[in-house]
Design a protein around this motif. Structure first.
Motif, mmCIF file in Angstrom:
data_model
loop_
_atom_site.group_PDB
_atom_site.id
_atom_site.type_symbol
_atom_site.label_atom_id
_atom_site.label_comp_id
_atom_site.label_asym_id
_atom_site.label_seq_id
_atom_site.Cartn_x
_atom_site.Cartn_y
_atom_site.Cartn_z
ATOM 1 N N LYS A 22 9.223 83.453 55.653
ATOM 2 C CA LYS A 22 9.769 82.116 55.927
ATOM 3 C C LYS A 22 8.906 81.007 55.351
ATOM 4 C CE LYS A 22 11.903 83.626 60.271
ATOM 5 N NZ LYS A 22 12.014 83.369 61.728
ATOM 6 N N THR A 23 8.163 81.319 54.272
ATOM 7 C CA THR A 23 7.402 80.268 53.595
ATOM 8 C C THR A 23 8.298 79.389 52.732
ATOM 9 O OG1 THR A 23 6.929 81.841 51.808
ATOM 10 C CG2 THR A 23 5.280 81.602 53.547
ATOM 11 N N LEU A 24 9.527 79.845 52.528
ATOM 12 C CA LEU A 24 10.503 79.097 51.747
ATOM 13 C C LEU A 24 11.822 79.163 52.492
ATOM 14 C CD1 LEU A 24 10.545 77.664 48.922
ATOM 15 C CD2 LEU A 24 11.652 79.718 48.052
ATOM 16 N N LYS A 25 12.456 78.006 52.681
ATOM 17 C CA LYS A 25 13.713 77.976 53.428
ATOM 18 C C LYS A 25 14.680 77.005 52.762
ATOM 19 C CE LYS A 25 11.663 74.731 56.764
ATOM 20 N NZ LYS A 25 10.345 74.708 56.099
ATOM 21 N N ASP B 207 8.062 72.433 43.948
ATOM 22 C CA ASP B 207 7.620 72.196 42.575
ATOM 23 C C ASP B 207 6.967 73.480 42.096
ATOM 24 O OD1 ASP B 207 6.680 71.308 40.167
ATOM 25 O OD2 ASP B 207 5.221 69.891 40.981
ATOM 26 N N LEU B 208 7.585 74.140 41.118
ATOM 27 C CA LEU B 208 7.109 75.431 40.647
ATOM 28 C C LEU B 208 6.143 75.279 39.488
ATOM 29 C CD1 LEU B 208 10.424 77.504 40.715
ATOM 30 C CD2 LEU B 208 8.787 77.072 42.549
ATOM 31 N N GLN B 209 5.364 76.318 39.265
ATOM 32 C CA GLN B 209 4.395 76.318 38.182
ATOM 33 C C GLN B 209 5.066 76.197 36.821
ATOM 34 O OE1 GLN B 209 1.718 79.634 38.428
ATOM 35 N NE2 GLN B 209 0.380 78.911 36.809
ATOM 36 N N SER B 210 6.295 76.661 36.712
ATOM 37 C CA SER B 210 7.030 76.583 35.446
ATOM 38 C C SER B 210 7.548 75.189 35.153
ATOM 39 C CB SER B 210 8.207 77.562 35.480
ATOM 40 O OG SER B 210 9.081 77.256 36.561
ATOM 41 N N GLY B 211 7.417 74.262 36.100
ATOM 42 C CA GLY B 211 7.893 72.892 35.901
ATOM 43 C C GLY B 211 9.201 72.591 36.595
ATOM 44 N N VAL B 212 9.850 73.590 37.180
ATOM 45 C CA VAL B 212 11.105 73.371 37.898
ATOM 46 C C VAL B 212 10.809 72.657 39.220
ATOM 47 C CG1 VAL B 212 13.080 74.483 38.990
ATOM 48 C CG2 VAL B 212 12.174 75.377 36.841
ATOM 49 N N MET B 213 11.554 71.592 39.487
ATOM 50 C CA MET B 213 11.374 70.836 40.718
ATOM 51 C C MET B 213 12.745 70.522 41.296
ATOM 52 S SD MET B 213 9.553 67.095 41.318
ATOM 53 C CE MET B 213 7.920 67.719 40.909
ATOM 54 N N VAL C 238 4.430 74.553 45.038
ATOM 55 C CA VAL C 238 4.120 73.410 45.893
ATOM 56 C C VAL C 238 5.366 73.104 46.715
ATOM 57 C CG1 VAL C 238 3.440 70.992 45.982
ATOM 58 C CG2 VAL C 238 2.480 72.485 44.221
ATOM 59 N N ASN C 239 5.275 73.331 48.017
ATOM 60 C CA ASN C 239 6.387 73.071 48.934
ATOM 61 C C ASN C 239 6.123 71.732 49.618
ATOM 62 O OD1 ASN C 239 8.412 73.057 50.856
ATOM 63 N ND2 ASN C 239 8.225 75.228 51.310
ATOM 64 N N TRP C 240 6.835 70.701 49.163
ATOM 65 C CA TRP C 240 6.578 69.347 49.655
ATOM 66 C C TRP C 240 7.046 69.157 51.096
ATOM 67 C CZ3 TRP C 240 4.338 65.223 46.910
ATOM 68 C CH2 TRP C 240 4.010 65.516 45.584
ATOM 69 N N THR C 241 7.920 70.007 51.585
ATOM 70 C CA THR C 241 8.494 69.825 52.919
ATOM 71 C C THR C 241 8.254 71.044 53.798
ATOM 72 O OG1 THR C 241 10.614 70.618 52.042
ATOM 73 C CG2 THR C 241 10.285 68.248 52.112
ATOM 74 N N TYR C 242 7.167 71.749 53.588
ATOM 75 C CA TYR C 242 6.931 72.995 54.321
ATOM 76 C C TYR C 242 6.617 72.742 55.797
ATOM 77 C CZ TYR C 242 4.767 77.391 55.753
ATOM 78 O OH TYR C 242 4.454 78.545 56.411
ATOM 79 N N GLY C 243 5.655 71.888 56.074
ATOM 80 C CA GLY C 243 5.253 71.642 57.455
ATOM 81 C C GLY C 243 5.338 70.172 57.803
ATOM 82 N N ILE D 75 10.561 62.128 54.545
ATOM 83 C CA ILE D 75 11.266 63.267 53.971
ATOM 84 C C ILE D 75 12.255 62.839 52.904
ATOM 85 C CG2 ILE D 75 13.074 63.231 55.724
ATOM 86 C CD1 ILE D 75 11.451 66.362 54.206
ATOM 87 N N VAL D 76 12.865 61.651 53.056
ATOM 88 C CA VAL D 76 13.837 61.183 52.062
ATOM 89 C C VAL D 76 13.133 60.905 50.739
ATOM 90 C CG1 VAL D 76 15.502 59.384 51.502
ATOM 91 C CG2 VAL D 76 15.340 60.250 53.842
ATOM 92 N N GLY D 77 11.977 60.274 50.811
ATOM 93 C CA GLY D 77 11.232 59.988 49.597
ATOM 94 C C GLY D 77 10.658 61.224 48.936
ATOM 95 N N LEU D 78 10.285 62.228 49.751
ATOM 96 C CA LEU D 78 9.710 63.444 49.188
ATOM 97 C C LEU D 78 10.695 64.177 48.298
ATOM 98 C CD1 LEU D 78 7.766 64.887 52.255
ATOM 99 C CD2 LEU D 78 6.835 63.760 50.248
ATOM 100 N N ARG D 79 11.964 64.076 48.613
ATOM 101 C CA ARG D 79 12.980 64.798 47.852
ATOM 102 C C ARG D 79 13.407 64.065 46.594
ATOM 103 N NH1 ARG D 79 16.636 66.739 53.079
ATOM 104 N NH2 ARG D 79 15.248 68.446 53.732
ATOM 105 N N SER D 80 12.904 62.860 46.374
ATOM 106 C CA SER D 80 13.240 62.107 45.155
ATOM 107 C C SER D 80 11.982 61.445 44.601
ATOM 108 C CB SER D 80 14.314 61.051 45.459
ATOM 109 O OG SER D 80 15.471 61.637 46.006
ATOM 110 N N PRO D 81 11.000 62.239 44.156
ATOM 111 C CA PRO D 81 9.730 61.644 43.707
ATOM 112 C C PRO D 81 9.879 60.725 42.504
ATOM 113 C CG PRO D 81 9.849 63.975 43.130
ATOM 114 C CD PRO D 81 11.006 63.704 44.027
ATOM 115 N N GLY D 82 10.762 61.053 41.580
ATOM 116 C CA GLY D 82 10.964 60.191 40.422
ATOM 117 C C GLY D 82 11.518 58.844 40.818
ATOM 118 N N ARG D 83 12.523 58.840 41.675
ATOM 119 C CA ARG D 83 13.114 57.577 42.132
ATOM 120 C C ARG D 83 12.113 56.758 42.930
ATOM 121 N NH1 ARG D 83 17.857 57.122 46.708
ATOM 122 N NH2 ARG D 83 18.028 54.863 46.735
#
Length: 310
Positions: free
Chosen positions: A132-135, A141-147, A181-186, A251-259
């Motif tokens: 349950k480290t990922l839900k 944010d993955l090491q490959s650059g996928v976010m 990198v799980n921005w919303t894990y805990g 949490i709203v801002g975490l899901r849209s870092p570019g914006r």
């Protein structure tokens, strides 16, 4: 009637005709059809059970486990039903599971070569669901650059939906073997650093005031308790004093870092311009080792009242 009996005899002979043998078991079309039907029934039953678990959890909101826990439980139960259905189907139609051990060597070779990555993704999917480290709903944010946001976790892959509404299929092994990198894990709040620069000679206190005013004007800013906006002078750059606006976002801002970054930069430029603080551009000194450059300064051109140029 005799014609029907003749046709049925032909069909029956075809269905019971042995195609090949696995160990002591003869494989016939009849057994293959029965196996396919049982596998389809187990597949449908697994989906029905998973949806039933989710429905019961939603109907008992606040009295059952969390949504990620329900999702993981439903997926694991589905996979178990698939496995049990396959085993029962093989036994029901007469397959001797012990005879399938003869294929173990070939399967092992296949896993060692062509199926290694598939097997690794399957195991990784189980690890993700159990740990349950990922839900669902996490922003990663993955090491490959996928976010993006986790939309679906399957046995072989996880679906990531970016902020541009693009679905990216990521193999589960990437979450186990790579950096994630799980921005919303805990914690539901994170601190963000927004870099900006001002010209040398600018009043640092006025820069701080402008930065804090920019932070207060943005809806993503979270303040209270130990969380407050700050302005840091981080370096003396080649062409500017380099600052960082340090803010806490929810949490709203975490899901849209570019914006979020774009919004803070917009507010910073507005407040710095109001305060009369210059935002510099890169400057370079040109040194001539030989030769000569002539520079001629001309008088500014001022239009006359009649429109003529003087």
């Amino acid at each position: 009637m005799e014609t029907l009996d003749r046709y049925w005899g032909v069909i029956r002979a075809f269905l019971t005709q042995s195609w090949f043998t696995i160990g002591q078991t003869e494989v016939t079309p009849e057994r293959i059809v029965a196996l396919v039907v049982l596998l389809l029934l187990s597949w449908w039953g697994a989906l029905a059970v998973e949806r039933g678990i989710q429905h019961i959890s939603r109907s008992r909101a606040g009295k059952s486990m969390s949504e990620p826990g329900v999702y993981a439980l439903g997926r694991i139960v589905r996979y178990l039903i698939w496995i049990l259905g396959s085993i029962i189907g093989l036994n029901f139609i007469g397959f001797d599971l012990g005879s399938l051990a003869l294929m173990g060597g070939a399967i092992g070779v296949g896993i060692g070569f062509g199926m290694q990555s598939i097997f690794s993704n399957l195991i990784s999917g189980l690890v993700i669901l159990l740990e349950k480290t990922l839900k669902i709903g996490d922003f990663v944010d993955l090491q490959s650059g996928v976010m993006g946001r986790v939309s679906e976790i399957n046995m072989r892959y996880t679906r990531i939906t970016t902020n541009d509404a693009v679905d990216v299929i990521v193999p589960n092994s990437e979450f186990i073997n790579g950096r994630v990198v799980n921005w919303t894990y805990g914690e539901q709040y994170r601190r963000m650093h927004i870099p900006f620069g001002v010209a040398y000679g600018s009043d640092k206190d006025r820069v701080r005031e402008a930065g804090l005013a920019a932070a207060r004007s943005v809806e993503f800013t979270v303040e209270g308790g130990t969380r407050s906006a700050e302005v840091w002078l981080v370096s003396l750059g080649q062409s500017s004093l380099d600052f960082q606006l340090v803010v806490w976002v929810g949490i709203v801002g975490l899901r849209s870092p570019g914006r979020v970054t774009a919004t803070y930069l917009w507010a910073l430029e507005t407040e710095l311009r109001k305060a009369g603080i210059e935002i510099p551009f890169p400057q370079r000194d040109l040194h001539m080792r030989s030769g000569r450059i002539e520079v001629q300064l001309l008088e500014p051109v001022v239009p006359s009242a009649a429109g003529a140029v003087k």
